[in-house]
Each structure stands twice: as structure tokens, then as C-alpha cells.
Motif scaffolding. Structure first.
Motif, PDB file in Angstrom:
ATOM      1  N   UNK A   1      11.576 -23.076 -18.423  1.00 44.11           N
ATOM      2  CA  UNK A   1      11.802 -21.626 -18.313  1.00 44.11           C
ATOM      3  C   UNK A   1      11.208 -21.087 -17.006  1.00 44.11           C
ATOM      4  N   UNK A   2      10.020 -21.596 -16.651  1.00 43.75           N
ATOM      5  CA  UNK A   2       9.390 -21.183 -15.386  1.00 43.75           C
ATOM      6  C   UNK A   2      10.338 -21.522 -14.227  1.00 43.75           C
ATOM      7  N   UNK A   3      10.879 -22.762 -14.255  1.00 45.89           N
ATOM      8  CA  UNK A   3      11.794 -23.190 -13.186  1.00 45.89           C
ATOM      9  C   UNK A   3      13.095 -22.380 -13.213  1.00 45.89           C
ATOM     10  N   UNK A   4      13.581 -22.089 -14.436  1.00 48.46           N
ATOM     11  CA  UNK A   4      14.823 -21.314 -14.574  1.00 48.46           C
ATOM     12  C   UNK A   4      14.668 -19.925 -13.957  1.00 48.46           C
ATOM     13  N   UNK A   5      13.540 -19.280 -14.248  1.00 42.88           N
ATOM     14  CA  UNK A   5      13.286 -17.922 -13.719  1.00 42.88           C
ATOM     15  C   UNK A   5      13.301 -17.941 -12.187  1.00 42.88           C
ATOM     16  N   UNK A   6      12.505 -18.849 -11.609  1.00 42.89           N
ATOM     17  CA  UNK A   6      12.384 -18.885 -10.143  1.00 42.89           C
ATOM     18  C   UNK A   6      13.723 -19.261  -9.502  1.00 42.89           C
ATOM     19  N   UNK A   7      14.477 -20.141 -10.173  1.00 47.61           N
ATOM     20  CA  UNK A   7      15.762 -20.575  -9.605  1.00 47.61           C
ATOM     21  C   UNK A   7      16.802 -19.456  -9.714  1.00 47.61           C
ATOM     22  N   UNK A   8      16.786 -18.742 -10.840  1.00 45.83           N
ATOM     23  CA  UNK A   8      17.718 -17.614 -10.991  1.00 45.83           C
ATOM     24  C   UNK A   8      17.411 -16.545  -9.931  1.00 45.83           C
ATOM     25  N   UNK A   9      16.132 -16.367  -9.631  1.00 45.55           N
ATOM     26  CA  UNK A   9      15.758 -15.408  -8.579  1.00 45.55           C
ATOM     27  C   UNK A   9      16.239 -15.921  -7.226  1.00 45.55           C
ATOM     28  N   UNK A  10      16.122 -17.239  -7.012  1.00 45.35           N
ATOM     29  CA  UNK A  10      16.581 -17.834  -5.746  1.00 45.35           C
ATOM     30  C   UNK A  10      18.074 -17.538  -5.509  1.00 45.35           C
ATOM     31  N   UNK A  11      18.865 -17.566  -6.615  1.00 44.81           N
ATOM     32  CA  UNK A  11      20.308 -17.347  -6.484  1.00 44.81           C
ATOM     33  C   UNK A  11      20.613 -15.992  -5.813  1.00 44.81           C
ATOM     34  N   UNK A  12      19.853 -14.949  -6.184  1.00 44.75           N
ATOM     35  CA  UNK A  12      20.139 -13.650  -5.548  1.00 44.75           C
ATOM     36  C   UNK A  12      19.233 -13.369  -4.365  1.00 44.75           C
ATOM     37  N   UNK A  13      18.108 -14.113  -4.281  1.00 49.00           N
ATOM     38  CA  UNK A  13      17.188 -13.863  -3.166  1.00 49.00           C
ATOM     39  C   UNK A  13      17.810 -14.296  -1.835  1.00 49.00           C
ATOM     40  N   UNK A  14      18.683 -15.299  -1.884  1.00 46.15           N
ATOM     41  CA  UNK A  14      19.351 -15.705  -0.634  1.00 46.15           C
ATOM     42  C   UNK A  14      20.309 -14.593  -0.180  1.00 46.15           C
ATOM     43  N   UNK A  15      20.823 -13.822  -1.127  1.00 48.14           N
ATOM     44  CA  UNK A  15      21.678 -12.671  -0.778  1.00 48.14           C
ATOM     45  C   UNK A  15      20.822 -11.616  -0.065  1.00 48.14           C
ATOM     46  N   UNK A  16      19.624 -11.365  -0.608  1.00 48.72           N
ATOM     47  CA  UNK A  16      18.704 -10.389   0.003  1.00 48.72           C
ATOM     48  C   UNK A  16      18.317 -10.856   1.414  1.00 48.72           C
ATOM     49  N   UNK A  17      18.007 -12.149   1.533  1.00 48.71           N
ATOM     50  CA  UNK A  17      17.641 -12.707   2.850  1.00 48.71           C
ATOM     51  C   UNK A  17      18.805 -12.513   3.825  1.00 48.71           C
ATOM     52  N   UNK A  18      20.017 -12.719   3.328  1.00 54.16           N
ATOM     53  CA  UNK A  18      21.207 -12.511   4.155  1.00 54.16           C
ATOM     54  C   UNK A  18      21.335 -11.068   4.619  1.00 54.16           C
ATOM     55  N   UNK A  19      21.027 -10.105   3.729  1.00 56.08           N
ATOM     56  CA  UNK A  19      21.053  -8.692   4.131  1.00 56.08           C
ATOM     57  C   UNK A  19      20.074  -8.463   5.290  1.00 56.08           C
ATOM     58  N   UNK A  20      18.883  -9.062   5.158  1.00 55.34           N
ATOM     59  CA  UNK A  20      17.857  -8.884   6.219  1.00 55.34           C
ATOM     60  C   UNK A  20      18.389  -9.429   7.547  1.00 55.34           C
ATOM     61  N   UNK A  21      19.032 -10.610   7.487  1.00 51.84           N
ATOM     62  CA  UNK A  21      19.592 -11.209   8.716  1.00 51.84           C
ATOM     63  C   UNK A  21      20.642 -10.284   9.332  1.00 51.84           C
ATOM     64  N   UNK A  22      21.507  -9.725   8.466  1.00 53.80           N
ATOM     65  CA  UNK A  22      22.601  -8.867   8.958  1.00 53.80           C
ATOM     66  C   UNK A  22      22.044  -7.614   9.626  1.00 53.80           C
TER      67      UNK A  22
END
Lengths: 43, 490
Positions: free
Chosen positions: B90-111
């Protein structure tokens, strides 16, 4: 800025940033003594 | 574990861990939450929870990683036996699910960094126009892939790659944030921002909301209880300290938050003296991507400082994304995959499962809500598993064991064994109760973006799947641990 705000700023920044700097200096000193001990043991 | 699989130095571990901890939460959430919760009073509560939540959990994660030398699933099996594999899952699932959308946030920062470099945000409405045409649209898929690609390229080279990149990005990030904070406090009218941020309202400390918000901020921005620190601790050297490093990471992270708060609030108040009410009405993304470019556009030399701001945000986001990619990769390695095969799997999953968040802001907000609250359950599981292993055993054998620079007393047992679980349960109940008020008619509807129902449904699906896989997870993690110890012995 009121005196209360200035005192609060000094205390909060002092605890957080001062704490970080003290810990950093502590870690640097520990690393220094560890590497000296490692060199001594090699001699 | 070979030398190439450990951090080269203590500073490598600390800087990489700080890179994980310092993320967009420090720069975009912290100033807004300070502004919305009474400034100075909130900061008092926030410092208290650094000691009552973040540091005890960071100590625990570092100690568990150093002792178990396995990712979340394997470490939980090592702590509590095969029955605890699903909790690590569950710990890994939480962090990985966050990773899925965090790369979108990182992409916004790059843009937005690219737009500030090309002068695309020079107009006062530039941020709003770019945000409206970009976030939630197909264009953000490309930056989502770019962020994932960069993160994957770093993790490809293992812990030494992570260390090398962190040693460049994190000191640069610190310098950029200091430059921005210095510029902000020297703006005419910045004093109003400092007064707003630091003036305490002692009466407000009687409000439970201030304390719960302060605890939430610690839970979300230090990375304590996410499993990410545990993952980096796997690569600690054998004679590495735990406790002093944990204090350094906690204080270092909160030092950056404080700088970011000063930077944002002084800039905001210098440009717009009636800013207080406007900030509290903003979302995280609204403040960062719409409002900040407007303020920079009105500031002398603002275009340069806007570039520095979005560069800092991009570095902070990327180093946190790298840690999330490593966490998921490490869990798959412990289940028997080779590093690069595991990483390709994680990156591919990230690319696919990040798409809905890239294309839909309501979906992004739903995931942020569901797994953000899930982190509190992760923190609870850490406390539970460490208690099962024996808090005194963990403290005496690992924390105060080989390489210790700072002896930890029994106070840590009380904090991790009693205070942290109580905090975690209180926070979960409070957030779910708050969510009930957001939509009193539909709070149990699992298909609403920010309802209690959507949290319960997604957690239940995840936990049931992990319980069904529990035996398999435990067997695979134990087999890898046995192979590793045989390798060490031979």
C-alpha cells in the motif's frame, strides 16, 4: 512591522534555519573525525 | 551490496534525500497554507509537528532501509513477517499513484519555464492564457512524457546517477530560492508580507484546524512516511548515521519551505497590498501558474526572476519525481526483476497511467486527493510495522548502532509507537469529515472528484488486490532477500 512580528520572525527563522546550520556543522565535524580515525587506522 | 550500489558519501545521501523532500509542496502549497491559516500561529504549530511527525518518521524510514536493504514490500515483510507484505504494497501503491500525476505536474513546471525563457509570460495575462490552453489539454502529454523521460534517464544509472544529479540540482535550487527570497524582501512594501507571515494570533492556536493543517503540511512536504526515504536508505553505507541525518533532512526541508514562504508572500504583498484574501481563494496551481506570472510581469526585472522561479520549481519537482521512480523500480527489483527491466516497466506504466491526469484536471485533482490522504495511512503502517519489529530493537540495534552520531532516547519509541499513529488516524478522520462538508449531498458518491466515496473505493480496490497478492509478494521479497544475503556471504 510590529515588535511581536519581528520577535516571532527571529524565533521561527532562528529555530528552523539556526537548527539546520547547527546540525550541518555537527555532521561536518562528525565526518571530519570519522575520516581522521579511518586514516589513523590505516597507518 | 557493491560500492556502486551505495551513496558515495554522507552528503550524497543527504542531498538526494533533500531533493526527494523538497518538491512543489514546499514552493506552491506552503505559502498558500501559511496565508490561509493565520501566518505566525500556523508556523508555531508547523514547527511543533516537525518534531512530532516528520523527524520520528524520517528516523524510522532511514533505520528500516539501512536494516532491511529492501524496498517498501520487502522491508515490511522483514519488519512484521509475511502478513505485512500488503501494507508495504500500500505504501508503494500510494507513492506510485502519486508518481503517475506528479510527472504531469513536473511537465507543467517545464512548460512554464520554457514560456518564461521565451518571453511567453511577459504579459500580465500570459500565465492565465497558457494555463487555459495547456493544462488538461493534449499539449501537456508531451511535457508529461518529457518529465518521465528525464527522470527515467537519471534512475537508469542507479543510485550513483541519482546522487550525481542531486548534487547539481539541489545546491542550484537552494541558490535560486535564496536569490528569489532576497529579491522579494527588498521589494518596496515587502514588509507587509513579512508582517502577514510572522504576526502570531495566539487565539488562533486554540483552533484545531490550524494544528491539523500544520500536521498535514508536514505530512505532505517532508516526504516522511511515503516510503521514499526508506528507498534511499537502502543505499546507505554500512557505517552511516541515521538520527543526525534524519534531523538534517527534516530541518533542511522546512528551511526551504520557510524561504519559499518568504519569497512568495513578500512578492505578493509588494505588488498587491490587498493580497491576503486573494491568496486564500487560490488553488495550488492557480497561485503558481496563473497568479505568480501576473505578479512577476508587474515587477521591475520580473522576467528574469520569473525564469529563476520556474527553474527552481522544475528542479524541485524533478528531484522528487526521480525518488518516486526509484521507489517503484526498487519494489519490482525486490520482486525479482533486473533494474533496467523494472525501470522500463515503471516508466511505461507512468506514461500510460499519467495520461488521464494530463488530459483532465478533475481527474488530476481526484488522484491528488485520494493518494494524498492515503499517505497518512502509509505513515500509520510505518508506525505499526516498526512497533511489530520492536521499537527498542530498531533504536538500539540500528539507530544507535554502527555509525551513530546522535544517540536517540526512548522518547522516539513514544513518538513513533503512540503519537504518530494517533496523528495519522486523526488526520484521516478529519480530512474525510471535511470532505463530507464539501458536497453534503454526494459525499459518498465514488465517482465524484473529491468525495469520501472515491477515497474509500480506490483504497478498497487497492487493498483487496494487495491482500490477494500478499502471499506471492511476501514469497518473492523473501526469496530476493535470501539471494542477497547468500551473495553477501559468498
Amino acid at each position: 512591522m510590529s515588535t511581536t512580528a519581528v520577535v516571532a520572525m527571529v524565533v521561527i527563522c532562528g529555530v528552523v534555519w539556526g537548527g539546520f546550520l547547527c546540525l550541518l556543522i555537527g555532521a561536518l565535524r562528525q565526518e571530519g573525525s570519522k575520516s581522521s580515525a579511518a586514516k589513523d587506522s590505516l597507518r | 551490496m557493491s560500492q556502486a550500489e551505495t551513496f558515495g558519501s554522507r552528503w550524497g545521501l543527504i542531498i538526494a534525500t533533500l531533493g526527494m523532500a523538497v518538491g512543489t509542496g514546499n514552493i506552491w502549497r506552503f505559502p498558500r497554507i501559511v496565508a490561509s491559516n493565520g501566518g505566525g500561529s500556523f508556523l508555531v504549530a508547523w514547527v511543533v509537528f516537525l518534531f512530532l511527525w516528520s523527524i520520528p518518521l524520517i528516523i524510522a524510514e532511514l533505520a528500516i532501509g539501512k536494516r532491511m536493504r529492501q524496498g517498501a514490500v520487502g522491508a515490511f515483510v522483514g519488519l512484521g513477517g509475511p502478513g505485512f507484505a500488503w501494507m508495504g504494497g500500500f505504501v508503494a501503491l500510494c507513492a506510485t499513484a502519486i508518481m503517475f500525476y506528479y510527472s504531469v505536474v513536473t511537465g507543467w513546471c517545464f512548460r512554464f519555464l520554457a514560456a518564461s525563457l521565451s518571453g511567453g509570460l511577459a504579459d500580465a495575462d500570459g500565465g492565465q492564457a497558457l494555463w487555459d490552453s495547456f493544462a488538461g489539454h493534449p499539449a501537456s502529454v508531451a511535457t508529461h512524457f518529457l518529465a518521465l523521460g528525464l527522470g527515467t534517464a537519471v534512475v537508469w544509472f542507479g543510485v550513483r546517477g541519482i546522487e550525481r544529479v542531486a548534487k547539481i540540482l539541489i545546491p542550484t535550487l537552494a541558490v535560486l530560492v535564496v536569490i528569489l527570497a532576497l529579491r522579494a524582501v527588498t521589494l518596496p512594501g515587502a514588509e507587509a508580507g513579512l508582517a502577514f507571515m510572522f504576526t502570531p494570533d495566539w487565539g488562533a492556536l486554540a483552533s484545531p484546524k490550524i494544528w491539523l493543517e500544520a500536521l498535514t503540511q508536514n505530512a505532505w512536504d517532508t516526504g516522511a512516511g511515503w516510503g521514499l526515504i526508506l528507498t534511499y536508505a537502502i543505499y546507505m553505507r554500512v557505517r552511516e548515521d541515521v538520527s543526525l541525518n534524519a534531523f538534517l533532512v527534516g530541518f533542511g526541508n522546512n528551511s526551504m519551505s520557510l524561504l519559499a514562504g518568504i519569497m512568495v508572500l513578500c512578492t505578493v504583498f509588494a505588488i498587491d497590498p490587498d493580497a491576503a484574501t486573494k491568496i486564500t481563494g487560490q488553488s495550488n496551481e492557480g497561485l503558481t501558474f496563473i497568479w505568480m506570472p501576473q505578479l512577476f510581469a508587474e515587477m521591475p526585472g520580473g522576467s528574469l526572476f520569473m525564469i529563476i522561479f520556474f527553474a527552481a520549481l522544475s528542479f524541485a519537482a524533478l528531484t522528487s519525481l526521480i525518488a518516486m521512480l526509484e521507489l517503484a523500480t526498487r519494489v519490482l527489483i525486490d520482486l525479482g526483476l533486473a533494474r533496467r527491466t523494472a525501470l522500463i516497466g515503471v516508466a511505461s506504466a507512468g506514461a500510460i497511467f499519467g495520461l488521464p491526469s494530463a488530459l483532465s484536471l478533475p481527474f488530476f485533482r481526484n488522484q491528488d486527493w485520494v493518494w494524498g490522504v492515503g499517505l497518512m495511512l502509509s505513515g500509520f503502517f510505518f508506525a505499526l510495522a516498526a512497533s511489530r519489529f520492536g521499537l527498542d530493537r530498531l533504536r538500539c540495534e540500528v539507530i544507535n548502532g554502527e555509525g551513530c552520531d546522535l544517540q536517540i532516547g526512548r522518547w522516539w519509541n513514544i513518538l513513533l509507537g503512540v503519537v504518530v499513529p494517533v496523528e495519522a488516524v486523526t488526520l484521516m478522520i478529519w480530512w474525510l469529515y471535511e470532505a463530507r462538508g464539501w458536497d453534503p449531498e454526494e459525499w459518498l458518491n465514488p465517482f465524484h472528484s473529491a468525495s469520501v466515496g472515491t477515497v474509500l473505493l480506490q483504497w478498497t480496490v487497492g487493498i483487496v488486490a494487495l491482500l490477494l497478492l500478499n502471499k506471492w509478494l511476501a514469497r518473492r521479497a523473501a526469496a530476493t532477500a535470501a539471494r542477497s544475503s547468500q551473495g553477501l556471504a559468498s
